[in-house]
Design a protein around this motif. Structure first.
Motif, PDB file in Angstrom:
ATOM      1  N   LYS A 732       0.879  -1.078  -0.218  1.00 34.66           N
ATOM      2  CA  LYS A 732      -0.184  -0.417  -0.187  1.00 34.66           C
ATOM      3  C   LYS A 732       1.010   1.085  -0.001  1.00 34.66           C
ATOM      4  O   LYS A 732       0.195   2.492  -0.438  1.00 34.66           O
ATOM      5  N   SER A 733       1.856   1.031   1.169  1.00 32.25           N
ATOM      6  CA  SER A 733       2.797   2.191   0.732  1.00 32.25           C
ATOM      7  C   SER A 733       4.459   1.673  -0.335  1.00 32.25           C
ATOM      8  O   SER A 733       4.602   0.623   0.670  1.00 32.25           O
ATOM      9  N   ASP A 734       5.055   2.878  -0.609  1.00 32.84           N
ATOM     10  CA  ASP A 734       6.412   2.569  -1.633  1.00 32.84           C
ATOM     11  C   ASP A 734       7.091   3.010   0.171  1.00 32.84           C
ATOM     12  O   ASP A 734       8.893   2.938  -0.963  1.00 32.84           O
ATOM     13  N   GLY A 735       6.999   3.786   0.905  1.00 34.10           N
ATOM     14  CA  GLY A 735       7.983   4.487   1.396  1.00 34.10           C
ATOM     15  C   GLY A 735       9.162   5.646   1.333  1.00 34.10           C
ATOM     16  O   GLY A 735       9.529   6.370   1.247  1.00 34.10           O
ATOM     17  N   GLY A 736       8.579   5.990   0.153  1.00 31.37           N
ATOM     18  CA  GLY A 736       8.198   7.686  -0.390  1.00 31.37           C
ATOM     19  C   GLY A 736       9.411   7.198  -2.047  1.00 31.37           C
ATOM     20  O   GLY A 736       9.640   8.145  -2.396  1.00 31.37           O
ATOM     21  N   ASN A 737      10.081   6.285  -1.934  1.00 34.29           N
ATOM     22  CA  ASN A 737      10.685   5.986  -2.766  1.00 34.29           C
ATOM     23  C   ASN A 737      10.165   4.734  -3.824  1.00 34.29           C
ATOM     24  O   ASN A 737       9.728   3.522  -3.368  1.00 34.29           O
ATOM     25  N   PRO A 738      10.023   4.819  -5.100  1.00 29.90           N
ATOM     26  CA  PRO A 738       9.297   4.217  -6.003  1.00 29.90           C
ATOM     27  C   PRO A 738       9.752   2.423  -5.854  1.00 29.90           C
ATOM     28  O   PRO A 738      10.673   2.046  -6.001  1.00 29.90           O
ATOM     29  N   ILE A 739       9.018   1.378  -5.537  1.00 24.51           N
ATOM     30  CA  ILE A 739       9.318   0.040  -5.851  1.00 24.51           C
ATOM     31  C   ILE A 739       9.827  -0.725  -7.463  1.00 24.51           C
ATOM     32  O   ILE A 739       9.286  -0.602  -8.170  1.00 24.51           O
ATOM     33  N   ILE A 740      11.304  -1.019  -7.150  1.00 29.26           N
ATOM     34  CA  ILE A 740      11.996  -0.828  -7.767  1.00 29.26           C
ATOM     35  C   ILE A 740      11.674  -3.068  -8.376  1.00 29.26           C
ATOM     36  O   ILE A 740      12.260  -3.089  -9.928  1.00 29.26           O
ATOM     37  N   GLY A 741      11.044  -3.355  -7.399  1.00 28.29           N
ATOM     38  CA  GLY A 741      11.864  -5.032  -7.714  1.00 28.29           C
ATOM     39  C   GLY A 741      10.881  -5.801  -6.473  1.00 28.29           C
ATOM     40  O   GLY A 741      10.689  -5.165  -5.545  1.00 28.29           O
ATOM     41  N   TYR A 742      10.161  -6.892  -7.008  1.00 30.64           N
ATOM     42  CA  TYR A 742      10.278  -7.592  -5.732  1.00 30.64           C
ATOM     43  C   TYR A 742      11.356  -9.343  -5.357  1.00 30.64           C
ATOM     44  O   TYR A 742      11.623  -9.829  -6.543  1.00 30.64           O
ATOM     45  N   VAL A 743      11.566  -9.396  -4.519  1.00 33.54           N
ATOM     46  CA  VAL A 743      12.335 -11.207  -3.728  1.00 33.54           C
ATOM     47  C   VAL A 743      11.326 -12.443  -4.216  1.00 33.54           C
ATOM     48  O   VAL A 743      10.489 -11.640  -2.843  1.00 33.54           O
ATOM     49  N   LEU A 744      11.104 -13.102  -4.445  1.00 31.89           N
ATOM     50  CA  LEU A 744      10.494 -13.928  -4.062  1.00 31.89           C
ATOM     51  C   LEU A 744      11.247 -15.778  -2.908  1.00 31.89           C
ATOM     52  O   LEU A 744      12.740 -15.483  -3.748  1.00 31.89           O
ATOM     53  N   GLU A 745      10.313 -15.818  -2.254  1.00 32.54           N
ATOM     54  CA  GLU A 745      11.254 -17.349  -0.970  1.00 32.54           C
ATOM     55  C   GLU A 745      10.253 -18.473  -1.484  1.00 32.54           C
ATOM     56  O   GLU A 745       8.500 -17.770  -1.380  1.00 32.54           O
ATOM     57  N   ARG A 746      10.515 -19.188  -1.527  1.00 29.18           N
ATOM     58  CA  ARG A 746       9.738 -20.691  -1.347  1.00 29.18           C
ATOM     59  C   ARG A 746      10.061 -21.461  -0.729  1.00 29.18           C
ATOM     60  O   ARG A 746      11.811 -21.542  -0.347  1.00 29.18           O
ATOM     61  N   LYS A 747       9.662 -22.567   0.081  1.00 26.39           N
ATOM     62  CA  LYS A 747       9.939 -23.654   0.664  1.00 26.39           C
ATOM     63  C   LYS A 747       9.400 -24.848   0.726  1.00 26.39           C
ATOM     64  O   LYS A 747       7.791 -24.838   0.444  1.00 26.39           O
ATOM     65  N   LYS A 748       9.423 -25.940   1.438  1.00 24.64           N
ATOM     66  CA  LYS A 748       8.569 -27.171   0.989  1.00 24.64           C
ATOM     67  C   LYS A 748       7.738 -26.906   2.936  1.00 24.64           C
ATOM     68  O   LYS A 748       8.365 -26.342   3.791  1.00 24.64           O
ATOM     69  N   LYS A 749       6.833 -27.519   2.858  1.00 29.09           N
ATOM     70  CA  LYS A 749       5.626 -26.946   4.182  1.00 29.09           C
ATOM     71  C   LYS A 749       6.413 -27.908   5.458  1.00 29.09           C
ATOM     72  O   LYS A 749       6.329 -26.853   6.166  1.00 29.09           O
ATOM     73  N   LYS A 750       7.088 -28.875   5.728  1.00 27.48           N
ATOM     74  CA  LYS A 750       7.350 -29.624   6.026  1.00 27.48           C
ATOM     75  C   LYS A 750       9.684 -29.525   6.081  1.00 27.48           C
ATOM     76  O   LYS A 750       9.916 -30.027   7.395  1.00 27.48           O
ATOM     77  N   SER A 751       9.733 -28.522   5.984  1.00 27.85           N
ATOM     78  CA  SER A 751      10.859 -28.192   5.917  1.00 27.85           C
ATOM     79  C   SER A 751      10.568 -26.075   6.463  1.00 27.85           C
ATOM     80  O   SER A 751       9.533 -25.862   6.348  1.00 27.85           O
ATOM     81  N   TYR A 752      11.867 -25.732   7.412  1.00 29.79           N
ATOM     82  CA  TYR A 752      11.929 -24.642   7.709  1.00 29.79           C
ATOM     83  C   TYR A 752      12.850 -23.447   6.921  1.00 29.79           C
ATOM     84  O   TYR A 752      13.274 -22.625   7.468  1.00 29.79           O
ATOM     85  N   ARG A 753      13.551 -23.863   5.878  1.00 33.82           N
ATOM     86  CA  ARG A 753      14.984 -23.521   4.898  1.00 33.82           C
ATOM     87  C   ARG A 753      13.648 -22.494   4.108  1.00 33.82           C
ATOM     88  O   ARG A 753      13.034 -23.726   3.106  1.00 33.82           O
ATOM     89  N   TRP A 754      14.360 -21.447   3.846  1.00 35.58           N
ATOM     90  CA  TRP A 754      13.438 -20.658   2.966  1.00 35.58           C
ATOM     91  C   TRP A 754      14.481 -20.221   1.880  1.00 35.58           C
ATOM     92  O   TRP A 754      15.372 -20.082   2.482  1.00 35.58           O
ATOM     93  N   MET A 755      13.971 -20.213   0.350  1.00 34.41           N
ATOM     94  CA  MET A 755      15.254 -20.376  -0.913  1.00 34.41           C
ATOM     95  C   MET A 755      14.631 -19.552  -1.372  1.00 34.41           C
ATOM     96  O   MET A 755      13.459 -19.139  -1.493  1.00 34.41           O
ATOM     97  N   ARG A 756      15.849 -18.569  -1.332  1.00 33.52           N
ATOM     98  CA  ARG A 756      15.524 -17.379  -2.596  1.00 33.52           C
ATOM     99  C   ARG A 756      15.131 -18.229  -3.982  1.00 33.52           C
ATOM    100  O   ARG A 756      16.356 -18.192  -4.855  1.00 33.52           O
ATOM    101  N   LEU A 757      14.584 -17.532  -4.946  1.00 34.21           N
ATOM    102  CA  LEU A 757      14.012 -18.208  -6.024  1.00 34.21           C
ATOM    103  C   LEU A 757      15.350 -16.724  -7.277  1.00 34.21           C
ATOM    104  O   LEU A 757      15.083 -16.796  -8.061  1.00 34.21           O
ATOM    105  N   ASN A 758      14.870 -15.559  -7.006  1.00 36.78           N
ATOM    106  CA  ASN A 758      15.496 -14.633  -7.777  1.00 36.78           C
ATOM    107  C   ASN A 758      15.759 -13.534  -6.702  1.00 36.78           C
ATOM    108  O   ASN A 758      15.905 -12.944  -5.210  1.00 36.78           O
ATOM    109  N   PHE A 759      17.646 -13.010  -7.012  1.00 36.96           N
ATOM    110  CA  PHE A 759      18.822 -12.366  -6.365  1.00 36.96           C
ATOM    111  C   PHE A 759      18.031 -10.688  -7.375  1.00 36.96           C
ATOM    112  O   PHE A 759      18.923 -10.212  -6.221  1.00 36.96           O
TER     113      PHE A 759
END
Length: 1211
Positions: A732-759
């Protein structure tokens, strides 16, 4: 990184002057990104310059590597002496071609590419899969543990039909302890050593000076069938090397003199179609007529690579020539069934009444719970339930003198992965364990990294651990090179996980602080970091600080100190500590305080020292939601001012609010006032004011704070077999600076490690995530990124499972049809995937229409269905889909439309084999007869017994479309008889009869009489029972009892006649007898007793001992060992020996020249245990002659003789 060469051999040349001329070596690599940073290594050490080696020497022959990002490619450089080289200087052109930076590659010169193909260098070890156009399916099998024994490898060549060609291989034996062994192969398995002859010659030469073996294979008068892939293998003890090469045979077109396209096939059919001069020949006919010893020769001549498969087919063709008289349909050559499943073998016999036997590995199979025999019409079935590995055997069905055989192969279920690998992110140098669990203990698994199989290497980088069903891959001290995707594979599945290795972050335990010191004081800057081994450099205003008399730099453990003694004004400035190897620094300021003596007290008004104040955009501070907000405001004033923080238009003393909110902290120090909010959220956004006051005045500053929201939780739009499409809403708010992109993470349901999909930030709000494991539950979350940094992560998405639809059902066909119904059946899809099958949907439509109508609501789990209420006479089309969580599969339709009309079928009764003879049941047993039949429309079924209708109170009849059942719950004797069943469709009918016999226990025998008593014997006689139980009396049981004890003992258990003799009775006892009747059901309920008893009289007798004839042990004399002729020296005692036997002991007499010498003093005779010895004392020449021993007793005589020769003592 894509290296152009995997390994290279460089020749070292020699000049005329005796010095050594050296070649140049260059290696060229290509990266996916033009700005990628590339490192080059030699023996794991970094190289500063490009990988071009001038003046190659033996020392340069080592392992090299090229590293770009996470990719690393290794290759070897082999340096060898040039064999037979001209001592002249090396050709500059040849040298230039090895340096890609100096001259273009040969492939870039069109003229060279068009005229002569460039063959690889003899020393170049180029893999087959790197060669363009190489067909891996034709490549012969090679071993992978190569040690480089070849100094010259055979090269691929081309030859015209009828010409000769040579292939040469050289091996340097200087370092070998044993002569190398070489083998030449064609294709995968054909050894050419046994094919030497008219068209093939193998030669071997050895040069003692250079210790080089030269092996040569010469092909004479090449034929089109000689074309194909060849392999040369050389081995010596534990060393091995292999080389592949091809032979292309060109066929000259008749009359034109131009070559036809090259023949590269092994098959004889290709050579027959291109060579007109050779007559067309059928290889099958040649193999049928040829003896077995000529098969290999024919295979080589016609280029047959699968000789074993052709011989199996040939054997089958020979067997099929004879037509079977007993079998209408035989067993297939082989069947395959999975372990634990059911297998049904079926044959058809010509005679329905014939008996069949089933054999397993030559042994007859008995009917048990696992083996079931069935007979339906002329079909015979063998059903094997719950197949195990012991059922993997040869099965034979024997009918009379004929038999048919098949092989049953029991396939073990595939090993599946029950616990999958998990993605991991570790720090550099840590130990990594990738663990999975499989379905069976002792299973073999294969580990791969980025598609390359992992093995135990000499450095023990990878270790493989197996504990029951668990398999673990262990990586000691992970490095950046270990990043990638790791896969564990079994024969029933695979699991993939991603490993990411990051550099260790240096933690700062104590930062350096600003100092304000007076003249002549000591200034100490101190910091503490997490790693004791990290060194650092101190800077003052960007200039490195050197230790001197006033400046001291120390490093003790994790603590780094900079000490300045006797501080002077020039020491004032910014001091920075930079840890080596890390891209950050620690800074502080040294302020020099001049001491002034002021006798008049004065007051300074307070002052807030901020770069920007007010409501401008520059005074706005942006903080990411969830992060810490720290406002550090420098102030001055004398006396020290008081600080008040407010938010918004209404004054709110945050000092008091902090008492109720633990997130807010206010701190005042000398020269600073600090306001801190732990875990800022959206409600903390607004305008903050700081007011400082003292008696001299006040000052105020405004600070605008904006909090950047995280994006909304992502939504899963769709899933695939190994991917998903995810979407989210911007924050809802961009903090006064435009959003330049997004970073996504995924993990397996039974795991606790989040893996980054894009750097790199992803600009869109819809993302397709790939490379996921099918059937594993995942979650996704997203971060927003602007120029300030990353927001906190969003809430996790709903769990989802990547899954793909199943393949289409197979084998759809019409099972039955009537005027308004159709019965369909099909088999499950071949590929079900990881998701469970929800069911099947069936649809139909009229021919020529595209409007498909569901046959029923919902789905069915069965693989057969009956569709009702169809229009009679219409042509209808049907299709079936399989459904799972991913949706419907592709449809399977019938090959052609079906006309809805019942087909007339004559009635036919199929009597089971067991009912073709009389069915025998015991009284009160249940009778359940299932009689299958065929006929359409449904026939009228009528049952009768002995020509009369059945009694419905005793007998029940149930009819269906395919069979009729006769049921009697408790059978009685009166149910015996002949039952007839009749099927009738209009004027056509069929009948069959079944005989049922109900049997019971027999009655007791009658009129048992004692007919005679003599000695220890009693004769009995009786009459058969009146009631035989509706079956034949199989015998009688005769028992006796002593009247004293009345204990009954069985004399005869199954006696066939109605009279018997009971023997071996005891005298003085009185006996009674009883008899039971026996039939197939059992013994009669009551026995028949004898009316009288039998008494065994006591009688006296005299014992007469037996008279035995005395045995005659006499035996005539016989010599068991004869005398042996001898030659002795005069003057030395001599003995003659023999052995004799005889009863009584025979009299022995010795003779010399037929004269008795028993009384001669010169001779001594001995006899011990049948061994006879004659001793002659100091014989002389007169004692020579013929000696005889004679044995005589009352039964006869025997004699033996020998010749004794006396030699002179001195010649």
């Amino acid at each position: 990184t894509h290296p152009s060469l995997s390994s290279l051999n460089i020749c070292q040349e020699t000049k005329d002057s005796g010095g050594r001329g050296r070649g140049n070596s260059g290696f060229e690599t290509e990266t996916g990104k033009p700005d990628a940073k590339v490192r080059r290594q030699s023996n794991t050490k970094d190289l500063a310059s490009a990988l071009t080696i001038q003046a190659v020497t033996k020392k340069d022959g080592t392992a090299y590597a090229v590293i770009a990002g996470w990719s690393k490619v290794k290759f070897d450089l082999k340096v060898k002496e040039k064999e037979g080289g001209d001592p002249a200087a090396p050709d500059p052109a040849a040298t230039d071609t090895l340096a890609p930076a100096e001259a273009p590659a040969p492939a870039e010169t069109p003229a060279a590419a068009d005229t002569t193909p460039v063959a690889p260098q003899p020393g170049a070890n180029i893999q087959a899969h790197d060669t363009p156009g190489f067909d891996e399916s034709q490549a012969p099998d090679t071993k992978t543990d190569l040690t480089g024994l070849f100094t010259e490898k055979p090269q691929s060549g081309e030859v015209a039909v009828g010409e000769n060609i040579n292939f040469v291989a050289k091996v340097n034996a200087a370092s070998l302890l044993k002569k190398p062994t070489i083998k030449w192969f064609k294709g995968k398995w054909m050894d050419l050593a046994s094919k030497s002859g008219k068209n093939l010659q193998l030669k071997e030469l050895y040069d003692r000076n250079s210790k080089v073996y030269t092996f040569e294979m010469q092909i004479i008068a090449a034929k089109p069938s000689f074309a194909g892939a060849y392999r040369c293998e050389v081995s010596s003890r534990d060393k091995f090397d292999s080389c592949n090469f091809d032979l292309t045979v060109h066929v000259m077109a008749s009359g034109s003199g131009l070559p036809c396209p090259p023949v590269s096939s092994f098959c004889a059919s290709a050579s027959k179609s291109q060579v007109k001069s050779e007559p067309d020949e059928d290889v099958w006919e040649i193999l049928q007529k040829a003896p077995a010893s000529e098969y290999e020769k024919i295979a080589f001549q016609y280029g047959i690579t699968d000789l074993r498969g052709m011989l199996k087919r040939l054997k089958k063709m020979k067997k099929e020539e004879k037509k079977s008289e007993a079998f209408l349909k035989k067993l297939d050559p082989a069947y395959q069934v999975e372990k634990g499943h059911k297998m049904k073998l079926c044959i058809e016999v010509a005679n329905e009444d014939v008996d069949v036997k089933w054999l397993k590995n030559g042994q007859e199979i008995q009917s048990t719970g696992r083996y079931i025999f069935e007979s339906v019409g002329n079909k015979r079935y063998l059903t094997i339930n719950h197949c195990s590995l012991s059922d993997d055997a040869t099965y034979t069905c024997v009918v009379g003198d004929e038999k048919c055989t098949t092989e049953l192969f029991v396939k073990e279920p595939p090993v599946t992965i029950t616990s999958h690998l998990e993605d991991q992110m570790v720090m550099k140098g840590e130990r990594v364990e990738l663990e999975c669990e499989v379905s069976e203990e002792g299973a073999t698994v294969k580990w791969e990294k980025d598609g390359v199989e992992l093995t135990r290497d000499e450095s023990f980088k990878y270790r493989f651990k197996k504990d029951g069903r668990k398999h673990v891959l262990i990586i000691n001290e992970a490095t950046k090179e270990d990043c990638g995707h790791y896969t564990v594979k079994t024969n029933g599945g695979e699991s993939m996980a991603e490993l990411m290795v990051s550099e260790k972050e240096l933690e700062v335990y104590q930062n350096i602080a600003d100092l304000t010191v007076k003249a002549k004081d000591e200034a100490v800057f101190k910091c503490e970091v997490s790693d004791e081994t990290v060194k650092g450099i101190w800077y003052k205003n960007g200039v490195e600080v050197k230790a001197d008399a006033r400046t001291n730099i120390t490093h003790i453990g994790r603590i780094h100190k900079l000490t300045i003694d006797d501080v002077k004004p020039e020491d004032q400035g910014d001091y920075t500590f930079v840890p080596e190897g890390y891209a950050f620094n620690l800074s502080a300021k040294l302020n020099f305080l001049e001491v002034k003596i002021d006798y008049v007290p004065r007051q300074d008004p307070p002052k807030i020292h901020l770069d920007c104040m007010g409501h401008t955009a520059d005074s706005t501070i942006v903080v990411v939601a969830g992060n810490k907000l720290r406002l550090d405001v420098p102030i001055t004033g004398d006396p020290a001012p008081t600080v008040v923080w407010t938010k918004g238009e209404k004054v709110k003393l945050l000092v008091f609010l902090s008492k109720g909110d633990g997130r807010l902290h206010v701190e005042s120090t000398k020269g600073h006032c600090i306001f801190t909010i732990e875990g800022a959220d959206k409600q903390d956004e607004g305008l903050y004011s700081v007011i400082v006051r003292n008696p001299a005045g006040e000052d105020k500053a405004d600070i605008n704070v904006k909090v950047v929201d995280p994006p909304s939780a992502p939504r899963i739009l769709s899933v695939g077999e190994d991917s998903c499409v995810v979407q989210w809403d911007p924050p809802k708010s961009d903090g006064g600076n435009p959003i330049i992109g997004y970073v996504l993470e995924r993990k397996k349901k039974k795991s606790y490690r989040w893996m980054r999909l894009n750097f790199d930030p992803y600009t869109d709000t819809t993302y397709e995530a790939k490379r996921m494991t099918e059937g594993v539950e995942y979650e996704m979350r997203v971060y927003a990124v602007n120029a300030i940094g990353m927001s906190c992560h969003s809430a996790a998405s709903q769990p989802f499972i990547p899954v793909a639809p199943t393949s289409e059902p197979v084998g759809l066909c019409v099972d039955d049809i009537s005027d308004t119904t159709v019965s369909l059946k099909w088999r499950t899809p071949e590929h079900l995937g990881s998701s469970e099958l929800d069911g099947y949907g069936v649809e139909y439509c009229k021919e020529g229409s595209d409007e498909w109508v569901p046959a029923f609501e919902g789905l069915t789990e069965r693989t057969s269905v009956i569709i009702r209420d169809l229009p009679t006479g219409e042509k209808m089309q049907f299709r079936v889909r399989a459904y799972n969580t991913a949706g419907p599969s592709a449809p399977t339709s019938l090959a052609q439309a079906v006309t809805i009309r019942e087909i007339m079928q004559k009635p036919k009764i199929w009597i089971p084999r067991i009912l073709r003879q009389t069915l025998i049941k015991k009284v009160e047993e249940t009778i359940n007869l299932v009689i299958p039949f065929q006929g359409k429309p449904r026939p009228v079924i009528t049952w009768s017994k002995d020509g009369e209708h059945l009694n419905p109170k005793q007998v029940s009849v149930r009819n269906s479309d395919t069979d009729t059942i006769l049921f009697i719950r408790k059978s009685e004797r009166k149910d015996s008889g002949k039952y007839e069943v009749k099927l009738q469709i209009e004027n056509v009918e069929d009948t069959a009869s079944i005989s049922i016999q109900i049997v019971d226990l027999p009655g007791s025998p009658e009129k048992l009489k004692i007919m005679d008593v003599w000695g220890f014997n009693v004769a009995l006689e009786w009459k058969p029972p009146k009631d035989n139980g509706n079956c034949e009396i199989t015998g009688y049981m005769v028992q006796k009892a002593d009247k004293k004890t009345m204990e009954w003992y069985t004399v005869y258990e199954l006696y066939r006649r109605t009279n018997c003799v009971v023997a071996d009775l005891i005298m003085g006892n009185e006996y009674i007898f009883r008899i039971y009747a026996v039939n197939m059901v059992g013994l009669s309920l009551e026995p028949c007793f004898s009316a009288d008893s039998a008494y065994i009289q006591k009688t006296g007798f005299e014992y007469k001992p037996p008279i035995y004839k005395e045995h005659d042990f006499s035996e005539a004399p016989k010599f068991t060992h004869p005398l042996v002729s001898r030659s002795v020296i005069a003057g030395y005692n001599a003995t003659l020996s023999c052995s004799v036997r005889g009863i009584p002991k025979p009299k022995v007499t010795w003779y010399k020249n037929k004269m008795d010498i028993s009384n001669e003093a010169k001779y001594r005779m001995f006899s011990r245990q049948g061994v006879l010895t004659l001793e002659i004392r100091k014989p002389c020449s007169f004692d020579g002659g013929v000696y005889m021993c004679k044995a005589v007793n009352a039964s006869g005589e025997d004699a033996v003789e020998c010749k004794l020769e006396i030699r002179r003592k001195y010649p």
